[in-house]
Design an enzyme around this catalytic site. Structure first.
Site, PDB file in Angstrom:
ATOM      1  N   ARG A  53      25.497 -22.375  29.947  1.00 43.92           N
ATOM      2  CA  ARG A  53      25.154 -20.817  29.463  1.00 43.92           C
ATOM      3  C   ARG A  53      24.959 -20.415  28.086  1.00 43.92           C
ATOM      4  O   ARG A  53      24.249 -20.451  27.662  1.00 43.92           O
ATOM      5  CB  ARG A  53      27.243 -19.933  29.507  1.00 43.92           C
ATOM      6  N   TYR A 105       8.405   1.302  28.274  1.00 43.86           N
ATOM      7  CA  TYR A 105       8.781   0.910  29.635  1.00 43.86           C
ATOM      8  C   TYR A 105      10.022   1.636  30.231  1.00 43.86           C
ATOM      9  O   TYR A 105      11.154   1.990  29.146  1.00 43.86           O
ATOM     10  CB  TYR A 105       8.689  -0.275  30.140  1.00 43.86           C
ATOM     11  N   ASP A 177       7.512  -5.313  22.998  1.00 44.98           N
ATOM     12  CA  ASP A 177       6.480  -6.216  24.128  1.00 44.98           C
ATOM     13  C   ASP A 177       5.481  -6.404  24.609  1.00 44.98           C
ATOM     14  O   ASP A 177       4.587  -4.998  24.774  1.00 44.98           O
ATOM     15  CB  ASP A 177       7.722  -4.705  24.908  1.00 44.98           C
ATOM     16  N   LYS A 202       6.754 -10.520  35.253  1.00 43.75           N
ATOM     17  CA  LYS A 202       5.248 -10.260  35.234  1.00 43.75           C
ATOM     18  C   LYS A 202       4.770 -11.036  35.162  1.00 43.75           C
ATOM     19  O   LYS A 202       4.106 -12.526  36.236  1.00 43.75           O
ATOM     20  CB  LYS A 202       5.258  -8.770  34.506  1.00 43.75           C
TER      21      LYS A 202
END
Ligand code: PLP
Length: 385
Positions: A53, A105, A177, A202
């Site tokens: 992690r 978004y 972003d 994306k």
């Protein structure tokens, strides 16, 4: 690639940054270190890895590669774009104020409005393409400005350089972003941003087979804080996903060129089509901010929005008739996708806000893939009649 300090170009970095041959075997491709934990020689004495992690070698390679592509010192990977946003918003405290672009978004709007508002953080959603409105939105408690450019789905261009300069004067962190452009076409840190965020789901991964997020920064203090949250919150990507994204990144520059070449041709084709009311693509001279797009981006990307003549039923008929384009949410993959923002990606935005933003029932958004241009044009043409 041996000397990591050399000023290599984008394509070379995409293929090699952070990924020297594996030293124990010479494996040319970075292995998938599918392990949760690491042997220690003596308590506390390890080779830099304790628990996956916190850190994993496959993830380290992937983060190093993204940092190189964004001209950043640091990058941190997360299990989704929104998990990245979650970590960034955790740097704030109750009473802090955030300015966000208005057609942000849909999922970003939702995490702001439904998750962080409840925790005492305040948000203003502003048309940031208007610099006067942007400046007027700052309050003494404003700590962050959140930008997307081009915006989604209206493809408005924000003046990142001017907005980050205002934010600096007001002592606010500026976040961009950069999902729609990828670092290949736009470098927000060079335009003055403190943080750049990606949904790597994306363009960066580009093959529609991984969900993931990434941030990059040159601000050491922010990096340390966010590294803490990456581990403390724990929304990290699995080693296999890190490997898959690195594999995708190796063709990012080639894919982006082809996305953009196909997109400008399709945008021009639609602009002349009698069944189309209006086409929005930053590369078209008719785009109101074409000059600004030219100034701050090195290409115009693969996203096109357009209004079909008529209403919802005309949009529906068209969307049911396409054959190569897949009717699906998401974007940025090698395959062409098409969608209806009002019913699909932007359904979580209240109807009045959608109308105000221009997300009408005849608006359609396309992610232009890298298939053959003539097939894509023919497909759209047959579906429009
Ligand atoms: C998809 C997307 C996100 C969210 O990313 P996930 O990987 O789906 O969590 C954020 N911003 C933009 C612009 C996006 O397109």
């Amino acid at each position: 690639m041996k000397n990591s300090d050399a000023p290599y170009q984008f394509g070379t970095l995409a293929i090699h940054a952070g990924q020297p041959p594996e030293p124990t075997t010479g494996a040319v491709m970075t292995p998938i270190f599918q392990t949760s934990t690491y042997a220690q020689k003596s308590p506390g004495k390890h080779q830099g890895y304790e628990y996956s992690r916190t850190d994993n070698p496959t993830r380290t390679a992937y983060q190093t590669c993204i940092a190189a592509l964004e001209n950043a010192q640091h990058a941190l990977a997360f299990s989704s774009g929104l998990a990245t946003t979650d970590a960034i918003l955790h740097t704030l405290k109750p009473g802090d104020h955030v300015i966000s672009c208005d057609d942000v978004y849909g999922g970003t709007f939702r995490i702001f409005d439904k998750v962080f508002k409840k925790m005492g953080i305040e948000f203003s959603f502003i048309d940031l393409s208007d610099l006067k409105k942007a400046e007027a939105a700052f309050r003494p408690a404003t700590r962050m400005i959140w930008m997307e450019s081009p915006t989604n789905p209206m493809l408005k261009i924000l003046d990142i350089g001017s907005l980050t300069a205002i934010a600096k004067r007001k002592n606010a962190i500026s976040v961009v972003d950069n999902t729609f452009m990828s670092p290949y076409f736009q470098k927000p840190l060079q335009l003055g941003a403190d943080l750049v965020v990606h949904s790597i789901t994306k363009y960066i991964n580009g093959h529609s087979d991984v969900v993931g997020g990434m941030l990059a920064t040159n601000n050491n203090q922010l990096y340390q804080e966010l590294k803490f949250f990456q581990n403390a919150i724990g929304a990290v990507p699995a080693p296999m996903d890190c490997f898959l994204v690195m594999r995708g990144i190796k063709t990012l520059h080639v894919r982006m060129e082809r996305h953009a070449q196909n997109a400008i041709e399709i945008a021009r084709f639609l602009e002349k089509h009698p069944r189309i009311e209006r086409v929005i693509y930053p590369g078209l001279e008719s785009h109101p901010q074409h000059c600004l797009a030219r100034k701050q981006m090195s290409g115009f990307g693969g996203m096109i929005s357009f209004f079909i003549r008529g209403g919802l039923q005309d949009a529906r008929n068209f969307l049911e008739k396409v054959r190569i384009f897949t009717l699906a949410e998401s974007l940025g993959g090698v395959e062409s996708l098409i969608e209806h923002p009002a019913i699909m990606t932007h359904a979580s935005i209240p109807a009045e806000s959608r109308q105000a933003l221009g997300i009408h029932d005849n608006l359609i958004r396309m992610s232009i893939g890298i298939e053959d241009l003539s097939d894509l044009k023919d497909d759209l043409n047959q579906a429009l009649y």
